[in-house]
Design an enzyme around this catalytic site. Structure first.
Site, short mmCIF file in Angstrom:
data_model
loop_
_atom_site.label_atom_id
_atom_site.label_comp_id
_atom_site.label_asym_id
_atom_site.label_seq_id
_atom_site.Cartn_x
_atom_site.Cartn_y
_atom_site.Cartn_z
CE LYS A 73 4.91 -1.79 10.93
NZ LYS A 73 6.24 -1.16 11.02
CB SER A 148 6.77 0.27 7.44
OG SER A 148 7.38 -0.15 8.63
CB SER A 172 9.09 1.69 10.49
OG SER A 172 9.69 1.51 9.23
#
Lengths: 476, 96, 469
Positions: A73, A148, A172
C-alpha cells in the site's frame, strides 16, 4: 502467460522448490497482468523488480515467502521507491528509508511489485479520494473495491499478486477485503511496527496482510510482526507461529455475537449469511451467544474525534518546505503553507483536518477529545468484559456489500458509515479479520468479521480457517 | 443546531493552515456542521469512566538504543522546495 | 504603590550524547544541515523514541532544584505552525512535567530568599533560523536537540532578584554537568514576564524574549518596569505583548502583540511510551548528584577563604574542579591566592583553560608546599608557575641550582650591607621604632637578590645588623 499467482503461497512455494518456476517468471507474470489490467490498482511499479528477482537465482529457498511477489500500500515508506499516499502532496516524494515491515519482507526475499492505490492519506472507504484516480473492483468495474487499501485488495482479488500489505485505522484492510471477497487482517495494535507507515491516526493505525486464504495471511503475519525499537508502541510480545492453531479443533471455542452487529443497520442477506455460519459452528458444538455490548454505537463519533484529531496533527508536517508538493509562487510563509496544503490535499483530507483541529481546539479539547478518550476506555472495558467469557466475537464486516462508484462522493458523513462495525476494534486495539463467507443474490461477496482478544491472532486464524474449509460455498 | 458559523470555519481553516475562498467556506460550512452534529454525541453520552485511554499500548520505559541514523545534506536539500545550497529557504513573516 | 512581579522562563540545552527523540548526535555546530536523521526533519512515517540519558539529566535538574518528581509521566504534543518546527508540533510535557513546585535559594543583600520554581519539563528544540533580507534560512541540525524548560512562579520582585536568580540557576546547572549554559551561545535562553500592580491582583504582563546576557536580564527588566510604570501613571492600559531587548538603545522593543491565547491544541503524545520512575531510581540519581555550588561555597567559607577568591573559583567550573582536587592537601587560602592570581593570569595570557594546560594537581600541591616550607620564595614561585603549567615538575626545577635560595650567611651579609648602605632613611626609621622599615628593607633585599635570598636567614641577619648600627 502462466497463472501461478492465482495459486496460494503454499502452492507457489512448492513450484519454486520443485523448480517448476522461478521468481523472475512470477514477477514477469505480475507485471504482465498489471499491464493488461484496467483496475488502476497500482500507483508505482517497482522498476527493479525483475532485477531483484534475477538476483535471487541460486540462493537457497530459505522460507515459505521466498521469491513471492507482494504489493505494498502506498502509505508505507519504501526506500528509493516513490511513496505518494495517493496524494498530490507526495506525488513526487521518494523516501530515503524503508519502513520496518519492508526491511522484514526484504529479509525474507519477497519481491515488491509496486505501490498500490488507496484513498488519499488512507482517508476514505472507496478508493475514490485518490489523486491518481480510483481503483476499480475486479468483481465488477462499476462497484467500489472498498478502501482505503483499495489497490492492495483489488490486486490480490484479481490474482495479480498473492499477497499485499494494507493498513487499517477504522477498517481499511477489512472492509475492502470484505467487498472483494478475500482475507484481510488487522493485527493487535503494537503487533506490527508502525515505523515507516505514514501516520493517519497514531493510536489506531496498524499494517496488516491481505491474501486470498487464511493460511497465507498467517504466513505473512509471521514475517511482519515483532518488537521494533524504533516504534515505542510496538509490543514486546513474542512472535509465535500464527499458523499453529490452523486445523485444530474449534469445539472448545466460545463465541459471542453482539446484538448491535446483527441489528437493524445490517442488510438482511448479509445477516443471513452470517447466520448460516453461526449454524454451521453450532452444529460443531461451538457455544455461540448473542450478547449486548454497550457503546458500539458510538463508533463513528469516536472515530471522527480521535482519528481526525490525531490526523490533524500528523498531517501538520506537510508544509511544502522540507519535501513534497509546494506552490510555485513566492509568498510570505503563512500564505505559502496555506496555498501548498490547499492544493496539495484533496477535499476529504482537508475536511478531516479541519474537524480534527476543531475537536482539539481550546475548550473543545475537554468537551470532545478528552471525553472521547474516556469513552474509548469504556468501550474497551466493554470488550475486555466479553473476552473474560468468550474467545472470539463475530458478526458481519460491513452493513452491506460493495456499492456503486460515485454514490458517496458528496456526502461528508457517508464516508464514515462503512466502518461502523470495524471501528470499535481499532479503538480497543484488538485484532480482527475479515473472511469471505458467501455471496448475496447479486453474486457479490459477503465478509465475516472475527475479533480476537489481544495478541490472539492465532485463535482468529483457527476459527477463520475452519470456516474457510467448511462453509461449502464456491470460492471467489 | 448549527455548531459552526462562517467565521468559525475560517478560524478552523487557519488552525489547519488551509486557504479557503468564499466558495470553499460555503461548501465546507455545511459539511463540517454535519460531522460535528455527529460528534456532539460524544459530549452528551453519560459515562462513568474518568480515566483516559490514549491507546491500547501501555508500554512503559522504552528507551532508544543509542545507535545513529544519518542523512546527507545533499539528500535533504534535494527534497526541499527551495534551498541555497546550504540552507532550506522560505520567505519570512516574523523577524524574531 | 506600583510593585513589579516578575516570572522567568529559561530554556536550557542539555549536552547529552544524542538528541532527545531521535538517535542523532546532539551537536549543531557543524556545517548547516549536515547533522540530521529522517526523524529530525520529520519525513513521513517516522516516529520519536525517548533518550534515557536526557531523562536522567532532566531528573538531575529537577532534583537539584528541589522539585517534586512526577513519577508517572507521558509527553504531549504542542501543535502550531512555524517554519522552524518540522513536524508542525513540538513534543513537550504539559500535564506531567518531570519536576514541579521546587525552589532555588538566592542571596539578596545578605538575606536568603527562595525563588519558587513552578515546573521543570523536557522538550525538543526547533531548527535554527536566520532571518535576512525578508527570507528565513533554516538549519535543521538543531531540530530535536534536548531542552529542559524551567519556569518560576511569579515571585521575583526586582530586576536585581532576577539577575541573582539567573546567576544562581546557571551555576547550579553548570555544576550538574548537564549543560554548558552559555547564554551568549544560546545553550541557555531567558525570557522574562513583567507586570506591575498596586494590589494583590497581578497586572497584565508583557513578555521579554530571548534576552542575550545576564546583564541584559537586569537591564531589560528594569527598563520594562519603568516603561510600564510610565504608561500606567499616564492612564494607558498595558497590553499583553511580546518584546525583545535591544542592546544598542537599551530598550525593550515590541515584537508582536500576543494573539489571544495561542491555540496549541495540546493532546497526549500517542507515539511515545509512558515513563515510570521508581523511588529506587530517583534515590540513586539523587545520591549521585555532584556537589552543588552552595555546598562548596559553604565549605570554602568555613575554611576561611576570602569572598573574592570564592567567587572567582566557583564561577569557573574548571578552576573549581581543579581546586577541589587539591583542597584537602594544602593550606587552602594560600592555594586559593596562587590559583586565582598567578595561575589564572598565566592561563589568560595563553588563552587556554586549566584543563588545556599541563598543570597537574600533584605539581600544584608540590609548589604550594615548597612555598609553605620556605624552600622557595614567592618571587621564585611566580617564576615556576609558567614552567609547571607546561608540564615540568617542581622538584626537578628546584633542584636546579639557579633556583636554590641563598642561605649562605656571608653571601647574604654582602647583600644586606649593600641595601643598608643605600637606604639610610630606613635605618633612621627603624631606630625611631617604625617597624615598617624592616619590611621595606626585606623587600629591597629580596629585590637585590632577585628573590633568591632565603627570607628566614635574611630576617635574622638584618635585625642583628640593624641592632648593631
Amino acid at each position: 502467460m502462466t497463472n501461478y499467482l492465482s495459486l496460494s503461497v503454499k502452492e507457489i512455494h512448492k513450484l519454486l522448490i520443485d523448480k517448476k518456476t522461478v521468481p523472475l517468471d512470477l514477477v514477469k507474470e505480475a507485471l504482465e497482468k498489471i499491464e493488461n489490467s484496467n483496475l488502476n490498482s497500482f500507483i508505482t511499479i517497482n522498476e527493479s523488480a525483475l532485477e531483484e528477482a534475477k538476483s535471487l537465482e541460486g540462493l537457497n529457498i530459505d522460507n515459505p515467502l521466498f521469491g513471492i511477489p507482494v504489493a505494498i500500500k502506498d502509505n508505507i515508506s519504501t526506500k528509493n521507491l516513490r511513496t505518494t499516499c495517493a496524494s498530490h502532496m507526495l506525488e513526487n516524494y521518494v523516501p530515503l528509508y524503508d519502513a520496518t515491515v519492508i526491511e522484514k519482507i526484504k529479509e525474507k526475499h519477497m519481491i515488491i511489485i509496486g505501490k498500490t492505490n488507496m484513498d488519499e492519506f488512507a482517508m476514505g472507504s472507496t478508493g475514490e479520494t485518490s489523486y491518481f484516480g480510483n481503483t476499480l473492483s475486479p468483481l465488477d468495474n462499476t462497484l467500489v473495491p472498498g478502501g482505503s487499501s483499495s489497490g492492495s485488495a483489488a490486486s490480490v482479488a484479481a490474482n495479480i499478486v498473492p499477497v499485499a500489505l494494507g493498513s487499517d485505522t477504522g477498517g481499511s484492510i477489512r472492509q475492502p477485503s470484505s467487498f472483494c471477497g478475500i482475507v484481510g487482517l488487522k493485527p493487535t495494535y503494537g503487533r506490527v511496527s508502525r515505523y515507516g507507515l505514514i501516520a493517519f491516526a497514531s493510536s489506531l493505525d496498524q499494517i496488516g496482510p491481505i491474501t486470498r486464504n487464511v493460511y497465507d495471511n498467517a504466513l505473512m503475519l509471521n514475517i511482519i510482526s515483532g518488537m521494533d525499537e524504533k516504534d515505542q508502541t510496538s509490543s514486546e510480545k513474542e512472535v509465535e507461529d500464527f499458523t499453529k492453531k490452523i486445523g485444530k479443533d474449534i469445539k472448545e471455542l466460545k463465541i459471542a455475537v453482539p446484538n448491535f452487529y446483527m441489528g437493524n443497520a445490517i442488510n438482511e442477506e448479509v445477516k443471513n449469511s452470517v447466520k448460516n455460519i453461526i449454524n454451521l459452528l453450532e452444529q460443531q458444538g461451538v457455544k455461540i451467544d448473542y450478547i449486548d455490548m454497550p457503546y458500539l454505537e458510538y463508533a463513528i463519533p469516536l472515530y471522527q474525534t480521535i482519528a481526525l484529531g490525531e490526523a490533524s496533527s500528523n498531517l501538520a508536517r506537510f508544509d511544502g518546505i522540507k519535501y513534497g508538493y509546494s506552490t510555485e509562487e513566492t509568498l510570505d510563509i503563512d500564505t505559502f503553507v496555506k496555498k501548498t496544503r490547499s492544493i496539495g490535499f484533496g477535499n476529504e483530507v482537508k475536511r478531516r483536518i479541519m474537524i480534527g483541529s476543531y475537536v482539539l481546539s481550546g475548550k473543545n479539547a475537554d468537551k470532545y477529545y478528552i471525553k472521547a478518550l474516556k469513552l474509548r476506555k469504556e468501550l474497551t472495558n466493554s470488550f475486555k468484559k466479553v473476552f473474560e467469557k468468550y474467545d472470539l466475537i463475530i458478526g458481519p464486516t460491513n452493513t452491506n456489500v460493495a456499492y456503486k462508484l460515485g454514490v458517496k462522493q458528496d456526502d461528508a458523513l457517508k464516508s464514515f458509515y462503512d466502518d461502523l462495525l470495524t471501528i470499535p476494534v481499532n479503538m480497543a486495539g484488538l485484532p480482527a479479520i475479515s473472511i469471505p463467507i458467501g455471496y448475496n443474490s447479486e453474486k457479490l461477496p459477503i465478509g465475516m468479521h472475527i475479533i480476537g482478544n489481544y495478541f490472539k491472532e492465532d485463535v482468529i486464524y483457527q476459527l477463520a480457517s475452519y470456516i474457510e474449509e467448511n462453509r461449502g460455498d464456491a470460492k471467489c | 443546531m448549527e455548531m459552526l458559523n462562517k467565521n468559525d470555519v475560517y478560524h478552523v481553516a487557519n488552525l489547519a493552515k488551509l486557504a479557503l475562498d468564499e466558495e470553499d467556506a460555503e461548501k465546507y460550512h455545511g459539511q463540517l456542521n454535519d460531522i460535528l452534529t455527529e460528534i456532539e454525541k460524544i459530549e452528551t453520552v453519560d459515562i462513568k469512566e474518568q480515566d483516559i485511554m490514549i491507546s491500547s499500548s501501555n508500554n512503559t520505559n522504552r528507551f532508544s538504543n543509542g545507535s545513529t541514523t544519518h542523512i546527507s545534506k545533499d539528500e535533504v536539500l534535494a527534497r526541499a522546495s527551495r534551498t541555497n545550497g546550504d540552507f532550506i529557504v522560505v520567505s519570512s513573516v516574523f523577524n524574531d | 504603590m506600583l510593585k513589579p512581579t516578575i516570572g522567568i522562563e529559561v530554556h536550557v540545552e542539555l549536552n547529552s550524547k544524542n538528541k532527545v527523540f531521535s538517535n542523532s548526535i546532539n551537536s549543531f555546530k557543524e556545517a548547516p544541515n549536515t547533522n540530521i536523521s529522517e526523524i529530525d526533519i520529520a519525513y513521513p512515517g517516522t516516529l520519536p523514541t525517548l533518550n534515557k540519558e536526557v531523562l536522567e539529566m532532566a531528573l538531575k535538574a529537577a532534583l537539584a532544584l528541589n522539585c517534586n518528581i512526577n513519577k508517572h509521566m507521558h509527553f504531549d504534543r504542542k501543535n502550531y505552525f512555524y517554519p522552524d518546527l518540522p513536524k508542525g508540533y513540538q513534543i513537550t510535557q504539559k500535564n506531567t512535567p518531570i519536576g514541579y513546585d521546587g525552589y532555588i535559594e538566592i542571596n539578596v543583600q545578605g538575606e536568603t530568599k527562595r525563588i519558587e520554581i513552578e515546573r521543570v519539563h523536557i522538550e525538543e528544540d526547533t531548527c535554527k533560523s536566520i532571518h535576512y533580507n525578508k527570507e528565513t534560512f533554516l538549519n535543521y541540525n538543531r531540530a530535536g536537540v534536548p531542552l529542559i524548560e524551567i519556569v518560576t512562579k511569579p515571585v521575583i520582585k526586582s530586576s536585581e532578584e532576577a539577575v541573582l536568580y539567573i546567576e544562581s540557576l546557571r551555576e547550579q546547572l553548570l555544576y550538574l554537568n548537564i549543560s554548558d549554559v552559555k547564554i551568549e551561545e544560546g545553550s541557555m535562553r531567558c525570557d522574562a514576564n513583567v507586570s506591575l500592580s498596586d494590589n494583590d491582583i497581578l497586572g497584565t504582563k508583557t513578555e521579554i524574549k530571548n534576552i542575550g546576557s545576564i546583564t541584559n536580564v537586569g537591564l531589560s527588566i528594569e527598563y520594562e518596569i519603568n516603561r510600564q510604570k510610565d504608561l500606567i501613571e499616564n492612564g494607558i492600559k498595558i497590553v499583553e505583548e511580546t518584546r525583545k531587548f535591544d542592546d544598542k538603545s537599551r530598550q525593550t522593543i515590541l515584537m508582536r502583540t500576543k494573539e489571544t491565547g495561542n491555540d496549541y491544541r495540546y493532546f497526549p503524545e500517542p507515539d511515545l511510551a509512558f515513563v515510570d520512575l521508581t523511588d529506587e531510581y530517583i534515590n540513586k540519581v539523587k545520591s549521585n548528584l555532584p556537589v552543588l555550588p552552595n555546598t562548596i561555597r559553604q565549605k570554602y567559607i568555613e575554611a576561611g577563604i576570602n569572598n573574592h577568591n570564592i567567587k572567582t573559583i566557583i564561577s569557573n567550573k574548571d578552576i573549581c574542579d581543579f581546586y577541589e582536587i587539591i583542597f584537602d592537601k594544602v593550606a587552602p587560602e594560600l592555594a586559593a591566592n596562587i590559583l586565582t592570581g598567578d595561575i589564572i593570569k598565566e592561563l589568560n595570557k595563553n588563552h587556554i583553560s586549566i584543563k588545556e594546560s599541563k598543570l597537574t594537581g600533584e605539581e600544584f600541591i608540590n609548589l604550594i608546599k615548597a612555598l609553605e616550607n620556605n624552600k622557595i620564595s614567592s618571587k621564585q614561585c611566580k617564576d615556576l608557575i609558567p614552567l609547571i603549567m607546561s608540564g615540568e615538575k617542581v622538584e626537578k626545577l628546584i633542584s636546579n641550582s639557579s633556583f636554590q635560595l641563598i642561605t649562605d650567611k656571608t653571601e647574604l651579609s654582602d647583600i644586606i650591607d649593600k641595601v643598608l648602605a643605600n637606604n639610610p632613611v630606613s635605618i633612621e626609621d627603624y631606630k625611631a621604632g617604625k617597624d615598617r622599615a624592616v619590611k621595606y628593607l626585606m623587600g629591597q633585599i629580596m629585590k637585590e637578590s632577585q628573590g633568591k635570598a632565603d627570607p628566614k636567614t635574611v630576617s635574622v641577619e638584618l635585625i642583628s645588623k640593624l641592632k648593631s648600627l
